[in-house]
Design a protein around this motif. Structure first.
Motif, short mmCIF file in Angstrom:
data_model
loop_
_atom_site.label_atom_id
_atom_site.label_comp_id
_atom_site.label_asym_id
_atom_site.label_seq_id
_atom_site.Cartn_x
_atom_site.Cartn_y
_atom_site.Cartn_z
N GLY A 91 -8.41 -7.20 5.94
CA GLY A 91 -8.33 -6.16 6.96
C GLY A 91 -8.89 -4.84 6.44
N CYS A 92 -8.64 -3.79 7.22
CA CYS A 92 -9.20 -2.48 6.86
C CYS A 92 -8.55 -1.94 5.59
CB CYS A 92 -9.01 -1.50 8.02
SG CYS A 92 -7.28 -0.98 8.24
N GLY A 93 -7.34 -2.42 5.28
CA GLY A 93 -6.64 -1.97 4.08
C GLY A 93 -5.88 -0.68 4.28
N ALA A 94 -6.06 -0.02 5.44
CA ALA A 94 -5.46 1.31 5.64
C ALA A 94 -4.36 1.33 6.71
CB ALA A 94 -6.56 2.31 6.02
N CYS A 95 -4.41 0.43 7.66
CA CYS A 95 -3.41 0.47 8.75
C CYS A 95 -2.06 -0.06 8.25
CB CYS A 95 -3.90 -0.32 9.97
SG CYS A 95 -3.84 -2.11 9.77
N CYS A 98 -2.02 -3.88 7.40
CA CYS A 98 -2.60 -4.22 6.10
C CYS A 98 -1.68 -3.79 4.96
CB CYS A 98 -3.98 -3.58 5.94
SG CYS A 98 -5.24 -4.34 6.97
N CYS A 106 -4.60 -7.03 11.35
CA CYS A 106 -5.08 -5.66 11.11
C CYS A 106 -5.37 -4.96 12.45
CB CYS A 106 -6.36 -5.73 10.28
SG CYS A 106 -7.25 -4.16 10.17
N ASP A 107 -4.91 -3.72 12.59
CA ASP A 107 -5.12 -2.95 13.82
C ASP A 107 -6.58 -2.65 14.07
OD1 ASP A 107 -2.63 -2.62 14.99
OD2 ASP A 107 -2.07 -1.06 13.55
N ARG A 108 -7.38 -2.64 12.99
CA ARG A 108 -8.79 -2.24 13.16
C ARG A 108 -9.74 -3.43 13.13
NH1 ARG A 108 -10.17 1.88 8.99
NH2 ARG A 108 -12.10 1.92 10.16
ZN ZN Z 1 -5.86 -2.88 8.78
#
Ligand code: ZN
Ligand code: NAD
Ligand code: ZN
Length: 345
Positions: A91-95, A98, A106-108
């Motif tokens: 995933g984006c690693g930030a949401c 993740c 993942c939200d993104r």
């Molecule tokens: Zn994410």
């Protein structure tokens, strides 16, 4: 290094030589020991241009096990030589999803032009794979690579789908598993190992029913016009408390709905593109619930690895050298693979 790359939509992937990546930052370079071939790889290879949000070319392979070969200067939590399985959804690693190890949700996801290893980013059907961070690695100890690689999707996705149903699967309940291939044969074993539910299996192939039997299913039957009647009878007359559909065509979705008991739940895992009409009033049983589980979480991958290490689940594999990928893909297309096909570079 050699890699199996998708270079054009709708065309067979090609074996090519590519530069071996060098890890930077938190990246980890993994020497691939085995990469599973998933039915989703066929869906990806066959996709029409624009149907999937991935940029070409990329190396296939989202079910991967191997050994850490080199680390970027900021890589943390893994040492060179560690044997690992890849947690494939990147995933984006930030949401917050993740951050909680739920990259699969993942939200993104929709804003990324990749969904993970071998799905838009270079995956593991190659001699090496570059992993963005050690948080996408789970240790496997001395688990054989052909056993470990399929856990990262066939095992994890099945485990996650069963986890979503577990609350409903008490003693005396019935679960139907439709499609006993790479995912389905592990779902039968995971149901056996983690729930007391009776397991009934359905497939179009006798060989898959034999695999269901070896995997611990209580009963298996071929997909036929009266299959819902047969399954209902085998459930003790009430119908199934849960159905796991690893095919997802209109035929299997209708079977799932037709065999379900009031208050039951269908988890659709297969990407068969089928349709089921929801209407009220209608033919769906009262209390009908449906879920579309996708892959699994990082902690669930560690749990499924532990199950395999304990001997509670065993992946049936057919091994092929990476150079024989076209043969493995052809066999999977023709329904000729028993369990999981695994490519060994
Ligand atoms: Zn994410
Ligand atoms: P597979 O080819 O190994 O197994 C599919 C099985 O279904 C085979 O045994 C086949 O004989 C059987 N089958 C086919 N048509 C059938 C029918 N009409 N009725 C009953 N059985 C039938 O495939 P796999 O790798 O196990 O993947 C299964 C599906 O799950 C694929 O659609 C794949 O894309 C999807 N998938 C989804 C996720 C997710 O996260 N949701 C993850 C991985 C795979
Ligand atoms: Zn897959």
């Amino acid at each position: 290094m050699r890699a199996l790359r998708l270079t054009a939509w709708g065309e067979p992937p090609t074996q090519t030589e590519v530069e071996q990546p060098v890890p930077h930052g938190a990246e980890v370079l993994v020497r691939v020991e085995a990469a599973g071939l998933c039915h989703s790889d066929l869906h990806v290879i066959d996709a029409a241009p624009g149907a999937l949000p991935y940029r070409l070319p990329f190396t296939l392979g989202h079910e991967v096990a191997g050994r850490a070969l080199a680390l970027g200067p900021d890589a943390d939590g893994v040492a060179v030589g560690d044997r690992v399985v890849l947690y494939g959804p990147w995933g984006c690693g930030a949401c917050d999803r993740c951050a909680a190890g739920r990259d699969n949700y993942c939200d993104r996801r929709d804003t990324l032009d990749w969904h993970g290893a071998g799905l838009g980013r270079d995956g593991g059907m190659a001699e090496c794979v570059l992993v963005p961070s050690a948080r996408h690695l789970v240790p496997i100890g001395d688990l054989p690579a052909d056993q470990a690689a399929p856990l990262s999707d066939a095992g994890l996705t099945s485990y996650h789908a069963v986890a979503g149903l577990r609350h409903a699967l008490e003693e005396g309940t019935t679960t139907v598993v439709i499609g006993v291939g790479g995912l389905g044969h592990l779902a039968v074993q995971i149901l056996r190992a983690t729930t007391p539910s009776r397991v009934l299996a359905v497939d179009v192939r006798e060989e898959a029913l034999a695999l269901a039997d070896r995997s611990g299913a209580d009963f298996g039957t071929l997909m036929q016009a009266d299959t819902a009647v047969v399954l209902r009878k085998r459930s003790g007359g009430t119908g199934a408390d849960a159905v796991l559909d690893f095919v997802g065509t209109t035929q299997t979705l209708e079977l799932a709905a037709g065999v379900l008991r009031p208050g039951g739940e269908v988890a659709v895992v297969g990407s068969g593109g089928g349709r089921l009409t929801v209407s009220k009033p209608g033919v769906l049983p009262p209390g009908f619930r449906l879920s579309l589980p996708f892959w699994g979480t990082r902690s669930e991958l560690a749990e499924v690895v532990a199950l395999a290490q304990s001997g509670a689940i065993h992946v049936e594999t057919e091994q092929f050298p990476l150079s024989a990928a076209p043969e493995a893909i052809g066999r999977l297309r023709r329904g000729r693979v028993r369990g999981r096909a695994v490519l060994v570079p």
